[in-house]
Design a protein around this motif. Structure first.
Motif, PDB file in Angstrom:
ATOM      1  N   VAL A   4      10.655  13.591 -27.795  1.00 27.68           N
ATOM      2  CA  VAL A   4      11.590  14.706 -27.907  1.00 27.68           C
ATOM      3  C   VAL A   4      12.495  14.482 -29.108  1.00 27.68           C
ATOM      4  O   VAL A   4      12.769  13.342 -29.487  1.00 27.68           O
ATOM      5  N   ASN A   5      12.940  15.586 -29.692  1.00 30.46           N
ATOM      6  CA  ASN A   5      13.717  15.495 -30.928  1.00 30.46           C
ATOM      7  C   ASN A   5      15.132  16.037 -30.808  1.00 30.46           C
ATOM      8  O   ASN A   5      15.942  15.862 -31.725  1.00 30.46           O
ATOM      9  N   THR A   6      15.428  16.712 -29.702  1.00 36.41           N
ATOM     10  CA  THR A   6      16.763  17.284 -29.548  1.00 36.41           C
ATOM     11  C   THR A   6      17.422  16.774 -28.272  1.00 36.41           C
ATOM     12  O   THR A   6      16.741  16.396 -27.312  1.00 36.41           O
ATOM     13  N   VAL A   7      18.730  16.796 -28.277  1.00 30.80           N
ATOM     14  CA  VAL A   7      19.492  16.356 -27.102  1.00 30.80           C
ATOM     15  C   VAL A   7      19.193  17.274 -25.918  1.00 30.80           C
ATOM     16  O   VAL A   7      19.047  16.818 -24.781  1.00 30.80           O
ATOM     17  N   GLU A  97      21.204  16.034 -35.628  1.00 28.94           N
ATOM     18  CA  GLU A  97      21.168  16.162 -34.176  1.00 28.94           C
ATOM     19  C   GLU A  97      22.116  15.150 -33.530  1.00 28.94           C
ATOM     20  O   GLU A  97      22.803  15.459 -32.559  1.00 28.94           O
ATOM     21  N   VAL A  98      22.165  13.963 -34.103  1.00 23.84           N
ATOM     22  CA  VAL A  98      23.076  12.925 -33.596  1.00 23.84           C
ATOM     23  C   VAL A  98      24.496  13.180 -34.092  1.00 23.84           C
ATOM     24  O   VAL A  98      25.476  12.968 -33.362  1.00 23.84           O
ATOM     25  N   TYR A  99      24.614  13.659 -35.335  1.00 24.82           N
ATOM     26  CA  TYR A  99      25.935  13.930 -35.927  1.00 24.82           C
ATOM     27  C   TYR A  99      26.011  15.393 -36.374  1.00 24.82           C
ATOM     28  O   TYR A  99      25.955  15.693 -37.580  1.00 24.82           O
ATOM     29  N   PRO A 100      26.127  16.333 -35.439  1.00 20.32           N
ATOM     30  CA  PRO A 100      26.271  17.742 -35.827  1.00 20.32           C
ATOM     31  C   PRO A 100      27.561  17.962 -36.616  1.00 20.32           C
ATOM     32  O   PRO A 100      27.664  18.894 -37.407  1.00 20.32           O
ATOM     33  N   GLU A 101      28.522  17.090 -36.378  1.00 20.72           N
ATOM     34  CA  GLU A 101      29.752  17.055 -37.165  1.00 20.72           C
ATOM     35  C   GLU A 101      30.012  15.602 -37.552  1.00 20.72           C
ATOM     36  O   GLU A 101      29.544  14.675 -36.888  1.00 20.72           O
ATOM     37  N   ARG A 134      27.386   7.569 -28.875  1.00 24.39           N
ATOM     38  CA  ARG A 134      26.812   8.920 -28.864  1.00 24.39           C
ATOM     39  C   ARG A 134      25.479   8.918 -28.116  1.00 24.39           C
ATOM     40  O   ARG A 134      25.194   9.824 -27.326  1.00 24.39           O
ATOM     41  N   LEU A 135      24.660   7.908 -28.364  1.00 24.28           N
ATOM     42  CA  LEU A 135      23.370   7.825 -27.680  1.00 24.28           C
ATOM     43  C   LEU A 135      23.551   7.607 -26.179  1.00 24.28           C
ATOM     44  O   LEU A 135      22.820   8.181 -25.368  1.00 24.28           O
ATOM     45  N   PHE A 136      24.532   6.792 -25.815  1.00 22.34           N
ATOM     46  CA  PHE A 136      24.823   6.602 -24.389  1.00 22.34           C
ATOM     47  C   PHE A 136      25.194   7.939 -23.741  1.00 22.34           C
ATOM     48  O   PHE A 136      24.781   8.241 -22.621  1.00 22.34           O
ATOM     49  N   ASP A 137      25.974   8.734 -24.457  1.00 22.81           N
ATOM     50  CA  ASP A 137      26.395  10.025 -23.914  1.00 22.81           C
ATOM     51  C   ASP A 137      25.214  10.991 -23.801  1.00 22.81           C
ATOM     52  O   ASP A 137      25.157  11.809 -22.879  1.00 22.81           O
TER      53      ASP A 137
END
Length: 281
Positions: A4-7, A97-101, A134-137
C-alpha cells in the motif's frame, strides 16, 4: 502480502485485519533490505499476529544531501526479500504522503542526542523522531522492532515514545552479522571490493577488545581499538566511545556502570559504518 502507498489504504487494511483484536507488529525500514531487516520481520511475526513493514527513505534524517542521494533504493528487490518471510502489509509511501506539510517539530532528548552520532550528525535524531512518530501514528502498532546496531537510535526512539506517551512497545533485536563478522547494513553494498574485504576488522577489533576488560583502563581500550582499526588504510575511525548503556554518557572506569557499551563509527572511503559491542551487562 499487500503493498500500500497511502495512509488511507494502510489504515483501512489494518482496521479490517485487527477487527478481532490481533496484535500488530511494525518494522520501519528505509529499504535496501538484508537479512538483518528480515530477522526483525521474523521476530515481529513470532510476537505478533499481523506484520507491517514500511519502506521509506526519510529525507529529514540526512544531514548530508549526498548521503541521501546515494542511499540504495530498489523496491522490487525489497519486496522479493519480504516475500520469503511472513509480512502482511508493506507500506511504501511517497515523501508527500508522510509529510503532506513540513514537519517543524523540534524534539529535545537532552544528553542522549549530543554525543556520538548526535555530535557528528546534527539534526539526524530530530529527523528520526519526526518520521518514526509519524509512522507510529499511521500504523498504530502494538510493538515496533529495531536493531541494536543502531544503538543510539534505539535509545532516542524509546525516549521519544515516552515523551509522546505512546502505547507502542519498542522491542530491541540482536545485531545480525555477515559470516566474516561485519554488521549487516544497507551501506555495505556501497563498499568497494577492497573496503568490503577490510571492513570486518571493525567487528573483529571490538570483539577482541572484550578480552582486555576489566584489566585495561577504559582509555586504554579506546586507544587500542582506534589505533588497530586506523592501521588499515581503507578505514578511518570517526569516533569510538565507551558509554553507559542507558544514558549514553562516557564512562571513566569499568565500575562506573552496570551496563557498558562500546559504540563506533568508521569511514570506509565515503561510506560510514557503525557497530557496537557490550562490555558489561
Amino acid at each position: 502480502m499487500q503493498v500500500v502507498n497511502t495512509v488511507k489504504q494502510l489504515q483501512k487494511q489494518i482496521s479490517v485485519a485487527t477487527a478481532s483484536k490481533r496484535k500488530v507488529g511494525f518494522v520501519p525500514t528505509m529499504g535496501a533490505l538484508h537479512n538483518g531487516h528480515l530477522s526483525l520481520v521474523k521476530q515481529a511475526a513470532d510476537e505478533c499476529d499481523i506484520v507491517v513493514v514500511s519502506i521509506f527513505v526519510n529525507p529529514t534524517q540526512f544531514n548530508n544531501s549526498k548521503d541521501l542521494e546515494r542511499y540504495p533504493r530498489d523496491l522490487q528487490t525489497d519486496l522479493d526479500a519480504l516475500s520469503t518471510v511472513k509480512c502482511d502489509f508493506v507500506f511504501a509511501p511517497a515523501v508527500d504522503e508522510v509529510y503532506p506539510e513540513e514537519d517543524n517539530r523540534q524534539f529535545n532528548f537532552g544528553a542522549l542526542e549530543t554525543v556520538m552520532e548526535g555530535q557528528y550528525r546534527p539534526g539526524h535524531f530530530n529527523g528520526v523522531a519526526q518520521v518514526v512518530s509519524r509512522l507510529f501514528d499511521m500504523v498504530k502498532p502494538d510493538k515496533a522492532f529495531f536493531g541494536l546496531k543502531d544503538f543510539q537510535q534505539l535509545a532516542i526512539i524509546r525516549a521519544m515514545t515516552k515523551q509522546l506517551e505512546l502505547s507502542v512497545e519498542v522491542v530491541p533485536c540482536a545485531i545480525v552479522r555477515e559470516e566474516d563478522g561485519l554488521a549487516m547494513s544497507s551501506r555495505n553494498t556501497l563498499l568497494s571490493q577492497a573496503q568490503r574485504k577490510n571492513a570486518p576488522l571493525i567487528a573483529r577489533t571490538l570483539f577482541e577488545s572484550c578480552n582486555f576488560v576489566p584489566d585495561t583502563s577504559v582509555e586504554g581500550v579506546k586507544k587500542q581499538v582506534i589505533d588497530t582499526i586506523n592501521t588499515d588504510t581503507e578505514l578511518d575511525v570517526e569516533y569510538f566511545e565507551i558509554v553507559d548503556g542507558y544514558t549514553l554518557q562516557p564512562v571513566d572506569n569499568w565500575n562506573e556502570s552496570e551496563y557498558i557499551v562500546g559504540c563506533i563509527a568508521v569511514f570506509a572511503g565515503e561510506i560510514r559504518l557503525i557497530d557496537n559491542v557490550t562490555y558489561k551487562l
